[in-house]
Design a protein around this motif. Structure first.
Motif, PDB file in Angstrom:
ATOM      1  N   ARG A  14     -35.286 -31.189  58.098  1.00 44.79           N
ATOM      2  CA  ARG A  14     -35.914 -31.617  56.619  1.00 44.79           C
ATOM      3  C   ARG A  14     -37.150 -31.589  56.715  1.00 44.79           C
ATOM      4  O   ARG A  14     -37.613 -31.124  55.716  1.00 44.79           O
ATOM      5  CB  ARG A  14     -35.468 -33.270  56.647  1.00 44.79           C
ATOM      6  N   LEU A  15     -38.043 -31.838  57.761  1.00 44.95           N
ATOM      7  CA  LEU A  15     -39.334 -31.662  57.716  1.00 44.95           C
ATOM      8  C   LEU A  15     -39.812 -30.079  57.338  1.00 44.95           C
ATOM      9  O   LEU A  15     -40.620 -29.969  56.506  1.00 44.95           O
ATOM     10  CB  LEU A  15     -40.070 -32.020  58.961  1.00 44.95           C
ATOM     11  N   GLY A  16     -39.094 -29.095  57.670  1.00 42.40           N
ATOM     12  CA  GLY A  16     -39.325 -27.683  57.676  1.00 42.40           C
ATOM     13  C   GLY A  16     -39.191 -27.326  56.308  1.00 42.40           C
ATOM     14  O   GLY A  16     -40.002 -26.816  55.417  1.00 42.40           O
ATOM     15  N   ARG A  17     -38.295 -27.995  55.520  1.00 46.82           N
ATOM     16  CA  ARG A  17     -37.668 -27.635  54.091  1.00 46.82           C
ATOM     17  C   ARG A  17     -38.550 -28.315  53.164  1.00 46.82           C
ATOM     18  O   ARG A  17     -39.255 -27.754  52.162  1.00 46.82           O
ATOM     19  CB  ARG A  17     -36.433 -27.626  53.940  1.00 46.82           C
ATOM     20  N   ARG A  18     -38.474 -29.533  53.361  1.00 49.58           N
ATOM     21  CA  ARG A  18     -39.237 -30.421  52.407  1.00 49.58           C
ATOM     22  C   ARG A  18     -40.651 -30.448  52.493  1.00 49.58           C
ATOM     23  O   ARG A  18     -41.574 -30.702  51.312  1.00 49.58           O
ATOM     24  CB  ARG A  18     -38.558 -31.752  52.422  1.00 49.58           C
ATOM     25  N   HIS A  19     -41.279 -30.229  53.438  1.00 45.49           N
ATOM     26  CA  HIS A  19     -42.807 -29.998  53.402  1.00 45.49           C
ATOM     27  C   HIS A  19     -42.991 -28.624  53.291  1.00 45.49           C
ATOM     28  O   HIS A  19     -44.138 -28.326  53.571  1.00 45.49           O
ATOM     29  CB  HIS A  19     -43.333 -30.477  54.924  1.00 45.49           C
ATOM     30  N   ARG A  20     -42.094 -27.753  53.054  1.00 43.77           N
ATOM     31  CA  ARG A  20     -42.589 -26.381  52.659  1.00 43.77           C
ATOM     32  C   ARG A  20     -43.131 -25.612  53.605  1.00 43.77           C
ATOM     33  O   ARG A  20     -44.027 -24.924  53.321  1.00 43.77           O
ATOM     34  CB  ARG A  20     -43.074 -26.428  51.134  1.00 43.77           C
ATOM     35  N   LEU A  21     -42.671 -25.971  54.830  1.00 43.95           N
ATOM     36  CA  LEU A  21     -43.349 -25.046  56.015  1.00 43.95           C
ATOM     37  C   LEU A  21     -42.396 -24.046  56.411  1.00 43.95           C
ATOM     38  O   LEU A  21     -42.738 -23.169  57.103  1.00 43.95           O
ATOM     39  CB  LEU A  21     -43.589 -26.107  57.233  1.00 43.95           C
ATOM     40  N   ALA A  22     -41.272 -24.077  56.195  1.00 44.68           N
ATOM     41  CA  ALA A  22     -40.294 -23.108  56.369  1.00 44.68           C
ATOM     42  C   ALA A  22     -40.347 -21.885  55.451  1.00 44.68           C
ATOM     43  O   ALA A  22     -40.718 -22.100  54.465  1.00 44.68           O
ATOM     44  CB  ALA A  22     -38.885 -23.418  56.290  1.00 44.68           C
TER      45      ALA A  22
END
Length: 389
Positions: A14-22
């Motif tokens: 979730r962190l990677g997608r929602r924080h737009r880091l992926a």
């Protein structure tokens, strides 16, 4: 009926997608990058730029400068935890009503108390005249630094004594305090600084205050966005992140109506209504995030993405996190920039060969983006100091 389980791996997805880091999730605009984490820390001028960079598909510092100073789609506000944040213009009225208004009231009360204790007869009427003169000077001269305002407005050259007769007695100029108050009230905002994008010596411009919104409704909107970005999380996490009272935090969460989930350690956490389905794993991603980046500071309890053994290397004495290296939702090291511009990093865990290759590539991308600028975090941490040395 048992609660849905959210694993540590799922939280990192979730962190990677929602924080737009992926990579596939990165934002097209600076405002979208800020909205993905609700707000960007802005105490350190470079953090806004480096945090936005990590979440953008393309664009250099000029893109972020345009958002801050030309189209003003991103604005700095003294808000959560009495800290400076940068938020999208869309969210700014909610941040102002939910948090910044109360801070402005307290700032004014504190300054008036100092004026009264100083004993020179300076009062609310005097302060109102000084503020009006400062705004008139900005209208007449355009964007101005604090020293330029002081030169143009005699009242701002006034000095007062803080703590008269006490051990900590000190004489202070009034300019910075009046500017801070006008900014807290939303009557002025930070414009382009003197120097590069890493500078905090801002010019100021006259602006209109944000529209008044019901504070409770704005707190609900902030809580809703925060849960979407940071859930699963707890009431304690939201209270810490916002600096609200426990009562206001609970009322905002009740209005959102979050769902409950179970974490791997057996504790219960909150997510947005209906947000209990598994998050698809994003493609592998590496990130070099600046000190005080919101992804590292979004929770009071960060154990799901940070091994407690690494805190001593990555935090300063006051609890401010320094520059961090991430791999797939976990902090695995720290980085720094040396005086010759080289980006250097050190792993505190072994994420594997693929991770090291991705981190090396991300460090090169960061170095190219920063160019000739030099970055020294405002809050120095043990590992950052070691890497620079």
């Amino acid at each position: 009926m048992s609660l849905p389980l959210v694993t540590t791996a799922e939280r990192r997805h979730r962190l990677g997608r929602r924080h737009r880091l992926a990579p596939s999730a990165r934002a097209a605009t600076v405002a979208q990058a800020a909205d993905s984490v609700v707000a960007l820390h802005a105490t350190d001028a470079a953090t806004v730029f480096l945090s936005a960079r990590a979440r953008l598909t393309e664009g250099g510092p000029d893109l972020i400068e345009r958002a801050l100073y030309e189209d003003v789609s991103l604005v700095r506000l003294l808000s959560m935890r009495n800290t400076l944040f940068a938020v999208s213009a869309e969210l700014a009225p909610h941040v102002d009503s939910s948090t910044a208004r109360a801070i402005a009231v307290k700032e004014r009360r504190t300054l008036l108390k100092h004026l009264d204790e100083d004993g020179q007869g300076l009062d609310a009427a005097w302060l109102a005249r000084a503020e009006a003169a400062a705004l008139a000077a900005l209208d007449a001269h355009g964007p101005s630094t604090g020293s330029q305002l002081s030169a143009a407005v005699p009242a701002l050259r006034q000095k007062i004594t803080i703590g008269r007769g006490k051990k900590y007695e000190t004489e202070q100029g009034i300019t910075t305090r009046v500017i801070r108050l006008l900014a807290a009230d939303g009557r002025i905002r930070r414009d382009r600084p003197r120097g590069s994008w890493t500078s905090s010596q801002y010019r100021w411009v006259h602006t209109e205050p944000w529209p008044a919104l019901p504070a409770a409704e704005s707190r609900t909107e902030i809580a809703r966005r925060w849960l979407r970005a940071y859930g699963p999380a707890t009431e304690a996490d939201l209270k810490w992140w916002t600096g609200w009272t426990l009562t206001d935090t609970r009322k905002a969460l009740a209005a959102v109506g979050p769902d409950q989930v179970r974490l791997e350690d057996g504790t219960t956490a909150l997510v947005s209504p209906g947000d209990t389905a598994p998050e698809p794993a994003p493609e592998p991603w590496a990130a070099l995030l600046p000190g005080l980046d919101p992804t590292a500071m979004g929770w009071a309890d960060r154990r799901f993405h940070l091994d407690p053994a690494h805190r001593g290397a990555l935090f300063d004495y006051a609890g401010n996190i320094g520059p961090t290296v991430w791999w797939n939702g976990e902090i695995v090291g720290g980085w720094a920039q040396r005086s010759d511009g080289e980006i250097v990093w050190r792993l505190l865990a072994d994420p594997g060969r693929a991770a090291e290759g991705a981190i090396t590539a991300e460090a090169a991308r960061l170095a190219a983006w920063v160019g000739d600028a030099r970055i020294t975090p405002r809050f120095r941490t043990p590992l950052e100091r070691e890497l620079v040395a």
